[in-house]
Enzyme design. Structure first.
Site, short mmCIF file in Angstrom:
data_model
loop_
_atom_site.label_atom_id
_atom_site.label_comp_id
_atom_site.label_asym_id
_atom_site.label_seq_id
_atom_site.Cartn_x
_atom_site.Cartn_y
_atom_site.Cartn_z
N HIS A 81 7.09 7.49 8.72
CA HIS A 81 8.45 7.78 8.30
C HIS A 81 8.53 8.07 6.79
CE1 HIS A 81 8.74 3.82 6.34
NE2 HIS A 81 8.13 3.35 7.43
N GLU A 138 6.74 -1.10 13.51
CA GLU A 138 5.82 -1.72 12.56
C GLU A 138 5.48 -3.13 13.04
OE1 GLU A 138 3.40 -1.91 10.62
OE2 GLU A 138 4.27 -0.78 8.94
#
Length: 322
Positions: A39, A115
């Site tokens: 990202h 994550e």
């Protein structure tokens, strides 16, 4: 850029029919490409805090990074599948890049692409986190704060996702071959004929495998820790990394960095080719970390240099929790 497969790549009807009906092997290999995209910069990155599963949005710079990556990398690209973590910093990056694609399948959101979770330590500054890590007396890989995950937990998510992805791509490729067997004169969609990520432009000097026909082309929008663990898992399984790239497997991808692999399965053999690791193709931030030239495969070095510019600095590869 050649978007149409040559006649030499078109299999015979008999071969297609056998590939469709065979349950144990493909006469035509299952051949696909995967690109992992981290990202763009988030507000958590900007603050320098441990994010984990905390849902920080993209910063202004992160939005710009994603837009520039779309322009410089995936403009007019065709892909067959798009997957994204459900955290908004990955979701927004995926949505922005999807808007630049020539062929844009729907984004499939998957919590397994998140994550690594750091539970009660999320929101701490990196300095505070390191103090807590030292206080715990355990290695970073074994650290499992209340409500968090160890590296082994993250690895289990990686393996689960990759196994399901392979199952999906096998079914997708079987349907494609079935359609070709029914109508062998039909033209294959252009995103099968050339794997172009991370550049929609022509790719002179690239190895022949770049232009091989592919059954699928996959974009995966996720996080630094997930990408690192996925690459380590694939390296352990298939030993794809050349020696000059090996140190990069434990590095953390920079924001909007991309890592591209092609995978060919001809039962019982699986061949994984690494096109590039942690490449940066956005140019919105002059102070962004730039990758060392040794990170690119020799055949792609000239292209990588022109895409990434001159002076290069090592990026921080110590801890991934972003």
């Amino acid at each position: 850029m050649n978007n149409n497969p040559g006649s030499s790549h078109k299999p015979s009807v008999a071969v297609l029919q056998h590939a469709v009906t065979s349950r144990t092997q493909y006469e035509i290999p299952l051949h696909f490409g995967i690109t992992f995209v981290r990202h763009g910069e988030s507000t958590g990155n900007k603050l320098g805090v441990v994010q984990g599963h905390q849902d920080y949005p993209l910063s202004t710079l992160g939005l710009n990074q994603a837009q520039q990556l779309g322009i410089n990398s995936v403009m007019n690209l065709r892909v067959s599948h798009i997957y994204s973590s459900d955290l908004q910093r990955a979701v927004k990056t995926a949505e922005i890049l999807r808007s630049y694609l020539l062929h844009a399948p729907e984004i499939q959101y998957d919590k397994r692409l998140r994550e690594r979770g750091f539970g009660s330590l999320e929101g701490l500054s990196l300095k505070q986190f390191r103090a807590e890590l030292q206080k715990s007396g355990v290695h970073m890989t074994d650290l499992k704060p209340p409500g968090g995950e160890s590296t082994a937990d993250l690895r289990a998510r990686v393996i689960s996702f990759m196994e399901d992805l392979l199952t999906t791509l096998r079914a997708f490729d079987k349907e494609r071959l079935k359609e070709l067997a029914a109508n062998p004169n039909a033209a294959s969609p252009s995103y099968y004929s050339e794997y172009q990520v991370p550049s929609g432009r022509s790719n002179p000097g690239a190895p022949p495998s770049v232009n091989d026909p592919l059954g699928a082309s996959v974009l995966i929008f996720t996080h630094g820790g997930f990408i690192r663990e996925a690459l380590l898992y694939l390296e352990q399984e298939y030993n794809f990394c050349v020696e000059s790239q090996r140190h990069l497997l434990k590095a953390v991808s920079p924001n909007c960095g991309i890592s591209t692999l092609t995978i060919k399965i001809t039962e019982p053999k699986t061949t994984v080719n690494c096109m590039w690791l942690h490449r940066i193709y956005h140019v919105s931030d002059n102070s962004r970390p730039k990758l060392n030239q040794s990170m690119s495969i020799a055949a792609l070095r000239a292209r990588s240099q022109s895409a990434s510019g001159g002076n290069r600095k090592q990026f921080n590869s110590s801890i991934s929790m972003m």
